[in-house]
Design an enzyme around this catalytic site. Sequence first.
Site, PDB file in Angstrom:
ATOM      1  N   HIS A 130      13.351   6.274   2.652  1.00 15.54           N
ATOM      2  CA  HIS A 130      12.705   7.575   2.871  1.00 15.54           C
ATOM      3  C   HIS A 130      13.387   8.259   4.063  1.00 15.54           C
ATOM      4  CE1 HIS A 130       8.637   9.869   2.774  1.00 15.54           C
ATOM      5  NE2 HIS A 130       9.507  10.574   3.488  1.00 15.54           N
ATOM      6  N   GLU A 172      12.978   8.600  -1.423  1.00 16.86           N
ATOM      7  CA  GLU A 172      11.780   9.419  -1.221  1.00 16.86           C
ATOM      8  C   GLU A 172      12.048  10.440  -0.129  1.00 16.86           C
ATOM      9  OE1 GLU A 172       8.217   6.274  -2.044  1.00 16.86           O
ATOM     10  OE2 GLU A 172       8.643   6.787   0.024  1.00 16.86           O
ATOM     11  N   HIS A 188       1.857   3.271  -0.418  1.00 17.39           N
ATOM     12  CA  HIS A 188       1.469   3.570   0.960  1.00 17.39           C
ATOM     13  C   HIS A 188       0.343   2.629   1.401  1.00 17.39           C
ATOM     14  CE1 HIS A 188       2.197   6.169   4.442  1.00 17.39           C
ATOM     15  NE2 HIS A 188       1.029   5.706   4.800  1.00 17.39           N
TER      16      HIS A 188
HETATM   17  C1  LIG Z   1       5.831   8.157   0.601  1.00 21.83           C
HETATM   18  C2  LIG Z   1       5.296   7.037   1.355  1.00 21.83           C
HETATM   19  O1  LIG Z   1       4.125   6.780   1.369  1.00 21.83           O
HETATM   20  C3  LIG Z   1       6.201   6.168   2.130  1.00 21.83           C
HETATM   21  O2  LIG Z   1       7.521   6.515   2.016  1.00 21.83           O
HETATM   22  C4  LIG Z   1       5.866   6.157   3.548  1.00 21.83           C
HETATM   23  O3  LIG Z   1       5.738   7.460   3.942  1.00 21.83           O
HETATM   24  C5  LIG Z   1       6.864   5.428   4.376  1.00 21.83           C
HETATM   25  O4  LIG Z   1       7.482   6.264   5.300  1.00 21.83           O
HETATM   26  P1  LIG Z   1       7.595   5.794   6.811  1.00 21.83           P
HETATM   27  O5  LIG Z   1       8.277   4.467   6.774  1.00 21.83           O
HETATM   28  O6  LIG Z   1       8.437   6.860   7.462  1.00 21.83           O
HETATM   29  O7  LIG Z   1       6.214   5.714   7.361  1.00 21.83           O
HETATM   30  N1  LIG Z   2       6.124   5.037  -1.335  1.00 23.29           N
HETATM   31  C1  LIG Z   2       5.491   4.184  -0.405  1.00 23.29           C
HETATM   32  C2  LIG Z   2       6.471   3.362   0.293  1.00 23.29           C
HETATM   33  O1  LIG Z   2       7.650   3.398   0.005  1.00 23.29           O
HETATM   34  C3  LIG Z   2       6.078   2.429   1.350  1.00 23.29           C
HETATM   35  O2  LIG Z   2       4.960   2.818   2.049  1.00 23.29           O
HETATM   36  P1  LIG Z   2       4.399   1.770   3.156  1.00 23.29           P
HETATM   37  O3  LIG Z   2       4.218   0.441   2.459  1.00 23.29           O
HETATM   38  O4  LIG Z   2       5.475   1.677   4.211  1.00 23.29           O
HETATM   39  O5  LIG Z   2       3.127   2.353   3.632  1.00 23.29           O
END
Ligand SMILES: CC(=O)[C@@H](O)[C@H](O)COP(=O)(O)O
Ligand SMILES: NCC(=O)COP(=O)(O)O
Length: 250
Positions: free
Chosen positions: A43, A70, A190
């Site tokens: 992401h 993402e 998430h």
């Molecule tokens: C879309 C989503 O829920 C994840 O990609 C989450 O936002 C992780 O991103 P961070 O690692 O920047 O918190």
């Molecule tokens: N799309 C959610 C993700 O990639 C991971 O979210 P998190 O487990 O770091 O909250």
Amino acid sequence: MTRLSVNINKIATIRNARGGNNPDLVRVALDCERFGAQGITVHPRPDERHIRYQDVLDLHEVVTTEFNIEGNPDERFIELVKRVKPAQVTLVPDAPDAITSNAGWDTIRHADHLRYLIDTFKADGIRVSIFVDADERMVEGAKAVGTDRIELYTEPYATHYAENREAAVAPFVMAAKRANELGLGLNAGHDLSLENLRYFDQQVPDLEEVSIGHALICDALYFGLENTIQMYLRCLNRTGGPAGFNRLKD
Ligand SMILES: CC(=O)[C@@H](O)[C@H](O)COP(=O)(O)O
Ligand SMILES: NCC(=O)COP(=O)(O)O
């Protein structure tokens, strides 16, 4: 069977803390695959506080499982995704200063913008998923803008799991059923964790993929990355190896 995509943002957070290349993100991604992950998620954020844009290019060269990028589709993100052409792009409506993702798209209000973006990525053969809250109206809006899949934003489920898991999962079951009726593919993510994942996967119909980062990397500090990935796979009814902890291979 639900597939596990490991989000490696937090590996980049640790690496960036010292400015070198330890841990090596590419090696970790390859090891996640070797340990059973069926996908790698990253992401990149505009400030590159964890995943850098160059990381995405480097990972693209080596990842052989599903590569999922993402992010908030600003111009730089769009250009990056179109250059890399990953298996999947997940569009997330993050504010640039958000600590982490904290809401899904309003698929009705942003319908024109989403439709344009989805068409753009699909024209390049990239599967598109959009991040939405567990709200049937938003799922219907997602269908209307032409996305292939949705990713249900599971933070509210994770937050309320301990107090009442039946109530916590109920909106997700409804949203998933609506997505299935409409022919939308279904991802989720998430704050999914070893505590809450198995129940979510059992209750939510036709879940195709979960992406998990924060909790999984935290668990890996205690259990090791290989064991941890296999523990998550077992929550998804994949055996992924023996029931106990496995000794790490080199
Ligand atoms: C879309 C989503 O829920 C994840 O990609 C989450 O936002 C992780 O991103 P961070 O690692 O920047 O918190
Ligand atoms: N799309 C959610 C993700 O990639 C991971 O979210 P998190 O487990 O770091 O909250």
